[in-house]
Enzyme design. Structure first.
Site, PDB file in Angstrom:
ATOM      1  N   HIS A   1       0.821  -1.208   0.000  1.00  0.00           N
ATOM      2  CA  HIS A   1       0.000   0.000   0.000  1.00  0.00           C
ATOM      3  C   HIS A   1       0.861   1.268   0.000  1.00  0.00           C
ATOM      4  O   HIS A   1       0.539   2.260  -0.655  1.00  0.00           O
ATOM      5  CB  HIS A   1      -0.931  -0.060   1.216  1.00  0.00           C
ATOM      6  CG  HIS A   1      -1.683   1.202   1.463  1.00  0.00           C
ATOM      7  ND1 HIS A   1      -1.429   2.012   2.540  1.00  0.00           N
ATOM      8  CD2 HIS A   1      -2.676   1.796   0.771  1.00  0.00           C
ATOM      9  CE1 HIS A   1      -2.238   3.056   2.493  1.00  0.00           C
ATOM     10  NE2 HIS A   1      -3.006   2.956   1.435  1.00  0.00           N
TER      11      HIS A   1
ATOM     12  N   GLU B   1       1.938   1.907  -3.394  1.00  0.00           N
ATOM     13  CA  GLU B   1       0.813   2.491  -4.151  1.00  0.00           C
ATOM     14  C   GLU B   1       0.833   4.019  -4.001  1.00  0.00           C
ATOM     15  O   GLU B   1       0.672   4.756  -4.981  1.00  0.00           O
ATOM     16  CB  GLU B   1      -0.507   1.908  -3.638  1.00  0.00           C
ATOM     17  CG  GLU B   1      -1.739   2.455  -4.348  1.00  0.00           C
ATOM     18  CD  GLU B   1      -2.927   2.584  -3.409  1.00  0.00           C
ATOM     19  OE1 GLU B   1      -3.214   1.634  -2.660  1.00  0.00           O
ATOM     20  OE2 GLU B   1      -3.556   3.658  -3.421  1.00  0.00           O
ATOM     21  N   HIS B   2       1.037   4.496  -2.789  1.00  0.00           N
ATOM     22  CA  HIS B   2       1.133   5.952  -2.590  1.00  0.00           C
ATOM     23  C   HIS B   2       2.316   6.541  -3.357  1.00  0.00           C
ATOM     24  O   HIS B   2       2.221   7.605  -3.953  1.00  0.00           O
ATOM     25  CB  HIS B   2       1.293   6.260  -1.099  1.00  0.00           C
ATOM     26  CG  HIS B   2       0.011   6.255  -0.337  1.00  0.00           C
ATOM     27  ND1 HIS B   2      -0.425   7.340   0.384  1.00  0.00           N
ATOM     28  CD2 HIS B   2      -0.944   5.315  -0.185  1.00  0.00           C
ATOM     29  CE1 HIS B   2      -1.584   7.053   0.963  1.00  0.00           C
ATOM     30  NE2 HIS B   2      -1.921   5.820   0.637  1.00  0.00           N
TER      31      HIS B   2
END
Lengths: 444, 458
Positions: free
Chosen positions: B72, B75-76
């Site tokens: 995650h 992803e950022h």
């Protein structure tokens, strides 16, 4: 549970929804999908978009029965009445109603806000399914029974839900924010266990009779139907509604609050921060300058000033946004963010710097251009499904916006200048009226 | 951007009932590039818009202990710029094209998408192809973005009692399988994460042979394939890390956990280990479990709401869910909020009585027909959203199934019998496979006794 499956950050999502609502509609397909409008024999206003490509039909019926019609000592009455509409009719039990909807694969929905209370239905357009789903909707709208048992249950559930909300920092902040913004105006009202506790079954029946009336009903229909069928549906759904006893009582004017900062302590790890004031109506002449300006300030996804200054450059918050929620009377301008308690003051100061800078100077020419590129270029995305169009048509109908509103949208955005944005923000966002709420601080 | 998309309750309805496309307008076509990238296109010409998604088959289940949340976090970081497109420029260009964009990370995958007017599609492929191979993960950008992710965890988990409950359920139900770790990561892992962890993650998993491009909307498939070849075709394939099988040891008895957090009412979450779909034509239990979840909670007159909210009023809210598609193991959930004055134990007894009734008496033909009617209708309704159609394709594909299975799965669901539902309930809703988590509400003001907190503002 009910974990988020949405993909925007929460704040962005909010801002997006509000922006969508704010925009009213749009129609890349506006020429292809015109809005037809007429008045049913009951007096209900009807708005219809014929769209035959999918064999389904969406219907929404809105009433002037949102929070603003509720007496202050019985806040919650609007929501409770709305919840009980489907809890039994003159001819059928609650269980029969939900089964008749489910048996044909239909979906019953609805929402209540400060102005409107609405019931919506999505059904297949094939005759058996459509007929049964619409007949059921017609029954619950026009002959709700408000059974004692269901009333007691829904009242208890509402009290449970309100008590739960009163433990959550985001709800506490939002409720306090509306109270400070709207004072004695009914937009300030939020249910408490005490106000819900006072509601009797007769109040619900009375609220329904006074407010779910044909003359103030707005029917929006979109999907696989022709005009003749849409006319029959509008008759079927409204002919048996209660009739208005005169016009709706006038509402007090919204008075601008005096600037203040409210701090509420809460054990959460983050502080929930809201800033704002009552700002804009649906029919405001400054609508488009405010819309375009807000895109630059905090409405524009991952490119707004607030996003860049608060999140991107400093990592203060996951979600930071601003939006204008237009209502019949001035709805809120709201900035929101959540940040860990230790840096709440720095983050708030940064937000104020961004806001003050924007109020002083407005957007740059480059920012204005970027905003227009997105709002105009992305117009088609606002109306590329029946679901989105239905929401827009309902808003146009309820607030009696021009039927050409969509057709005019991109031209109105294009016309907006930096000077107009600065002037509109100066008129609507006066720092002396700006309210700030901070809920948090952590365990004491 | 950048939200872990956990699948949960009501995923049932989303995933099960949204499945299938018998009457769908455009056929789905697929092409595989030489570098292993698969491109799947569904034409839908209702509106002049298109959705473009890139799905990477790398989610939190591919992480290891100590760096939970890195899928995650990466992803950022994917929005932070490449050699060609500087940080912030990516989003500015999409916005200027009139587009909307975002991304989401789940246990099984990480996906990126843009919704744009159709003329902007080539730019979307250009930008996604660029960050598929040219991403810059710098210490400087990472130092700020990791703070954003920690704020996200505070917002979505630390201060959300029910999210803490679901986190506890996963951690307790799985001793070994990586589903035990939260998608967003443990806070301490985030605190200790380095930009090098994110960079490694990118180097391992962000390769064309681990990605699927899904395009749905007002396009011509051949033109999309040509664009895909042009923009993605030059990216080199690389060997992926070995994915070791991680089989959860057999559970040997019920597991119970208590979570204390500020709240008014208790909350109960029960999860039973259940199978997921592996062989679309041979498996039958996942279809039966989907129908079962529909019988329990597929509509307002379904059993749990009718019995526990409307009739006995033990609960103010109840739910059931099950997701048949996943790379890892499956779980069937029941959840609920007891009414004021009722306990989580009373609600659990009520839920168990409904399960016992199901195993004892089975389901009626009416109930079965009702659930299937909703499946049929949802096939039509889903066509209203090109985004939803693209999601469905991506979720099937990343779960190891094919978009070609979507219709077949639906047919199998429609073929489920009452006896299969009963048999599935009996087989899987057993205590030895059950984990129960209860939220014990705490007053906001720790110094106050419980009743004073109720409704009080501090």
């Amino acid at each position: 549970m009910r974990e988020e499956t949405g993909v925007r950050s929460i704040g962005e999502h909010l801002a997006f929804l509000a922006a969508a609502a704010l925009m009213g509609m749009a129609a890349a397909a506006q020429a292809a999908l015109p809005i037809q409008h007429w008045t049913a024999s009951s007096g209900a206003r009807v708005y219809f978009v014929e769209s035959r490509s999918i064999p389904m039909l969406d219907v929404n019926v809105d009433f002037d029965a949102g929070g603003r019609r509720v007496p202050a000592d019985k806040a919650g009455l609007g929501g409770l009445t709305h919840a009980l509409i489907k809890a039994g009719s003159a001819g059928r039990s609650e269980e029969e109603i939900s089964r008749r909807i489910a048996d044909v694969g239909a979906q019953l929905g609805g929402s209540v806000d400060r102005d409107r209370a609405g019931i919506s239905l999505r059904t297949l357009s094939s005759e058996r399914e459509r007929t049964q789903a619409l007949a059921t909707l017609a029954e619950i709208l026009q002959a709700p029974a408000f059974p004692e048992g269901a009333f007691a249950r829904e009242k208890a559930r509402l009290i449970d839900a309100v008590k739960e909300e009163e433990t959550k920092p985001d709800s506490i902040a939002s409720k306090a924010f509306y109270r400070l913004l709207y004072g004695e105006h009914p937009y300030a009202l939020t249910p408490t266990p005490e106000t819900v506790g006072r509601i009797q079954r007769a109040d619900v029946e009375g609220y329904y009779r006074a407010n779910y009336v044909a003359e103030r009903a707005v029917v929006a229909i979109i999907g696989d139907a022709d005009r003749a069928l849409a006319e029959r549906i509008a008759e079927q759904l409204t002919a048996g509604l209660p009739r208005a006893q005169g016009t709706a009582p006038p509402l007090p004017a919204v008075v601008q609050p005096r600037s203040e900062t409210l701090r509420v302590s809460h054990p959460a790890t983050q502080s929930h921060i809201l800033l704002g004031l009552p700002a804009m109506t649906r029919s405001d002449p400054d609508y488009f300058p405010l819309l375009v300006g807000n895109y630059v300030l905090g409405g524009g996804g991952f490119v707004s000033r607030l996003y860049m200054e608060v999140r991107e450059k400093r990592g203060y918050a996951y979600s930071v946004y601003s939006y204008l929620l237009p209502l019949a009377q001035p709805g809120p301008f709201q900035i929101g963010l959540q940040t860990k308690n230790e840096q709440a003051e720095e983050a708030l100061a940064r937000v104020r710097t961004v806001l003050d800078g924007f109020l002083a100077q407005g957007p740059s020419a480059a920012e204005l251009k970027a905003a227009k590129q997105n709002l105009m270029g992305g117009f088609a995305l606002r109306i590329d499904s029946n679901r989105k169009l239905l929401d827009y048509v309902a808003v146009i109908g309820y607030y009696q916006l021009p039927l050409t509103w969509l057709d005019d949208f991109t031209a109105k955005v294009e016309k907006v200048s930096v000077a107009e944005i600065r002037a509109a923000f100066a008129r609507h966002l006066r720092p002396e009226n700006l309210v700030t709420v901070v809920v948090g601080g952590g365990k004491k | 951007m950048r939200i872990p998309m956990f699948r949960f309750f009501f995923a049932l309805l989303a995933a099960v009932l949204a499945v299938g496309a018998a009457a769908a307008p455009g056929a789905v076509v697929e092409r595989k590039l030489a570098n292993g990238l698969r491109v799947i296109v569904k034409e839908d010409h209702r509106a002049p818009t298109v959705v473009h998604m890139v799905w990477y088959r790398a989610g939190s289940m591919d992480e290891v202990s100590g760096t939970s949340g890195v899928a995650h976090v990466l992803e950022h970081m994917m929005f932070k710029g490449t050699k060609k497109v500087k940080g912030g420029e990516f989003s500015r260009r999409i916005a200027a094209a009139g587009g909307r964009e975002n991304a989401f990370t789940n246990r099984d995958y990480t996906a990126y998408f843009q919704q744009v007017p159709k003329a902007a599609l080539p730019l979307m492929l250009e930008l996604e192809a660029d960050r598929m191979s040219n991403l810059l993960v710098t210490a400087d950008e990472f130092s700020r973005e990791i703070k954003v992710v920690m704020e996200e965890r505070r917002l979505r988990t630390e201060d959300q009692p029910r999210a803490l409950v679901s986190e506890a359920l996963n951690a307790e139900a799985y001793f070994a399988h990586p589903y035990r770790r939260p998608v967003i990561g443990w806070m301490n892992d985030l605190e200790n994460m380095s930009y090098l962890d994110a960079r490694d993650w990118y180097a391992h998993w962000y390769v064309p042979n681990n990605a699927i491009v899904v395009v749905v909307g007002d396009v011509k498939a051949d033109e999309v394939f040509a664009l895909a070849q042009k923009y993605y075709g030059g990216i080199k394939a690389r060997a992926l890390p070995v994915r070791k099988s991680q089989i959860e040891p057999e559970q040997r008895g019920v597991r119970r956990v208590v979570v204390k957090a500020p709240a008014e009412l208790p909350y109960l979450l029960m999860g039973w280990k259940c199978p997921v779909l592996r062989d679309v034509d041979k498996d039958w239990q996942p279809y039966a479990l989907e129908v079962l979840a529909g019988v329990l909670d597929g509509n307002e007159s379904a059993r749990l709401n009718q019995s526990l909210v409307r009739n006995s009023r033990i609960a103010s809210e109840v739910g059931a869910s099950y997701d048949a598609t996943a790379r890892g193991p499956g779980m069937c959930y029941l959840e609920g909020t007891p009414s004021q004055g009722k306990s989580a134990a009373e609600l659990e007894t009520g839920l168990r009585a409904e399960l016992a009734r199901l195993v004892q008496d089975g389901v009626t033909e009416d109930e079965l027909a009702r659930v299937k009617a909703q499946v049929v209708a949802s096939q039509v309704f889903k066509r209203d959203s090109i985004f939803g159609q693209a999601m469905e394709i991506g979720q099937f594909e990343t779960a190891g199934l094919s978009h070609k299975d979507i219709d077949r799965v639906l047919e199998h669901v429609k073929g489920v019998t009452a006896e299969q539902v009963r048999a599935a309930a009996k087989a899987f809703f057993v205590d030895d496979a059950l984990t129960v988590v209860v939220l014990e509400p705490q007053p906001l003001d720790q110094k106050q006794p419980r009743p004073a907190a109720s409704g009080a503002r501090h």
